[in-house]
Design a protein around this motif. Sequence first.
Motif, PDB file in Angstrom:
ATOM      1  N   GLU A  98       0.844  -1.188   0.000  1.00 41.50           N
ATOM      2  CA  GLU A  98       0.000   0.000   0.000  1.00 41.50           C
ATOM      3  C   GLU A  98       0.884   1.245   0.000  1.00 41.50           C
ATOM      4  O   GLU A  98       1.956   1.257   0.617  1.00 41.50           O
ATOM      5  N   ILE A 156       0.731   4.119   1.592  1.00 41.61           N
ATOM      6  CA  ILE A 156       1.037   4.755   2.881  1.00 41.61           C
ATOM      7  C   ILE A 156       2.202   4.066   3.593  1.00 41.61           C
ATOM      8  O   ILE A 156       3.155   4.730   4.030  1.00 41.61           O
ATOM      9  N   ASP A 190       2.841  12.611   3.373  1.00 42.34           N
ATOM     10  CA  ASP A 190       2.129  11.831   4.382  1.00 42.34           C
ATOM     11  C   ASP A 190       0.899  12.596   4.868  1.00 42.34           C
ATOM     12  O   ASP A 190      -0.191  12.019   5.021  1.00 42.34           O
ATOM     13  N   TYR A 191       1.055  13.880   5.107  1.00 41.53           N
ATOM     14  CA  TYR A 191      -0.073  14.709   5.561  1.00 41.53           C
ATOM     15  C   TYR A 191      -1.162  14.756   4.488  1.00 41.53           C
ATOM     16  O   TYR A 191      -2.358  14.616   4.790  1.00 41.53           O
ATOM     17  N   LYS A 192      -0.770  14.946   3.224  1.00 39.95           N
ATOM     18  CA  LYS A 192      -1.747  15.038   2.131  1.00 39.95           C
ATOM     19  C   LYS A 192      -2.511  13.724   1.956  1.00 39.95           C
ATOM     20  O   LYS A 192      -3.723  13.730   1.745  1.00 39.95           O
ATOM     21  N   ILE A 193      -1.799  12.612   2.029  1.00 42.90           N
ATOM     22  CA  ILE A 193      -2.446  11.309   1.854  1.00 42.90           C
ATOM     23  C   ILE A 193      -3.497  11.070   2.932  1.00 42.90           C
ATOM     24  O   ILE A 193      -4.593  10.562   2.678  1.00 42.90           O
ATOM     25  N   LYS A 194      -3.161  11.463   4.165  1.00 40.57           N
ATOM     26  CA  LYS A 194      -4.044  11.165   5.293  1.00 40.57           C
ATOM     27  C   LYS A 194      -5.139  12.208   5.505  1.00 40.57           C
ATOM     28  O   LYS A 194      -6.059  11.973   6.296  1.00 40.57           O
ATOM     29  N   SER A 195      -5.047  13.346   4.835  1.00 38.05           N
ATOM     30  CA  SER A 195      -6.004  14.412   5.127  1.00 38.05           C
ATOM     31  C   SER A 195      -6.722  14.948   3.893  1.00 38.05           C
ATOM     32  O   SER A 195      -7.386  15.979   3.971  1.00 38.05           O
ATOM     33  N   ASP A 244      -3.265   8.229  -3.857  1.00 35.65           N
ATOM     34  CA  ASP A 244      -2.103   7.822  -3.055  1.00 35.65           C
ATOM     35  C   ASP A 244      -0.900   7.468  -3.918  1.00 35.65           C
ATOM     36  O   ASP A 244       0.234   7.891  -3.643  1.00 35.65           O
TER      37      ASP A 244
END
Length: 329
Positions: free
Chosen positions: A232, A234, A301-306, A311
């Motif tokens: 994945e 992330i 990381d911030y963009k992927i999670k928020s 991804d």
Amino acid sequence: MKERGPERLYLLWGPEDYLREQYLLTLKKLCLPEGEDSFSYKRINGPELDVRALAQAVDAVPFLTERSLVEVRDAELNRIDEPEKLLTLLRDIPDYCTLVFVQNARFEPDGRLKLIKGIRGLGRELKFSQASQGQLIDWILRRFAALGKSAELDAIQRLIFISGDLMNRLIPEIEKIAAYTRGERVTVSDVEAVANHIPEAVIFDMTDFIAQRKYNAALAVLAELLADKSNEPIPILALLGTQMRKLYAARLAIERGLGTKFLMDVCALKYDFLATKLLQSARGFTLAQLRRAVELCAEADYKIKSSSFDDKELLTETVLRIAAGEDHA
């Protein structure tokens, strides 16, 4: 243990499950020299632990043997429902019984808890960590020798690098490599041909290709990672961020004239050849580029999670920007 005999209580834990199971096997042979049977050997599986059932197993008198062994697997000792009742039981284990808590590789005892403190005070706690560099290399050499092969040091180091340093993971890789190798001596190319690559090693190879300006090779590695449905974006990004931080520390060590020991301490590296490899790779970047690479990983990381960013596209963009050698925000 062989000199003094088995004790009444053990806690076995740590990431090196091969050594843990070998110790448990030795303990079983000492407690049950005639082998396991339903009278002298009891096994209770977790994660929930029934203290009453455990008490019955511990109190059961062995039949035709001097000792009994009760093995408790993967009990969640950090979150047990009745810690006081369990502690009371542990304080009164019969002399003829050995009770052993065997924890999986992910478990780590919470030393703040009264139960864990009690176990440590009443019995023997053994943490099974990865072997030292010399011990692991010697062990690998012996495994190859048992299969009729010898191995070059470079080949062994490459095996540890690409397949990890846990013995249970290395055993099938050693067997595959020995079966594949035509001659008597195992080489780096033999290891590279058949050994399984852990994701951390693949990410290292990708960033090393970038350091060498082999951008097509780096992108090919990334494409292969993303093509594998078990990977994945992330977790891959997390590994990439960790690798860039290690490279930043390595470049800082170069700039400041610090040695391999500094890098091993900062990056928690167990083997000096891994630190040497990291230092070599870091020479392909400037300190500013690596600082920016760490920032890029954090931003991604911030963009992927928020957000609703794709991804895979975001991960690919991050790798491309690192490869481009950005050195400022």
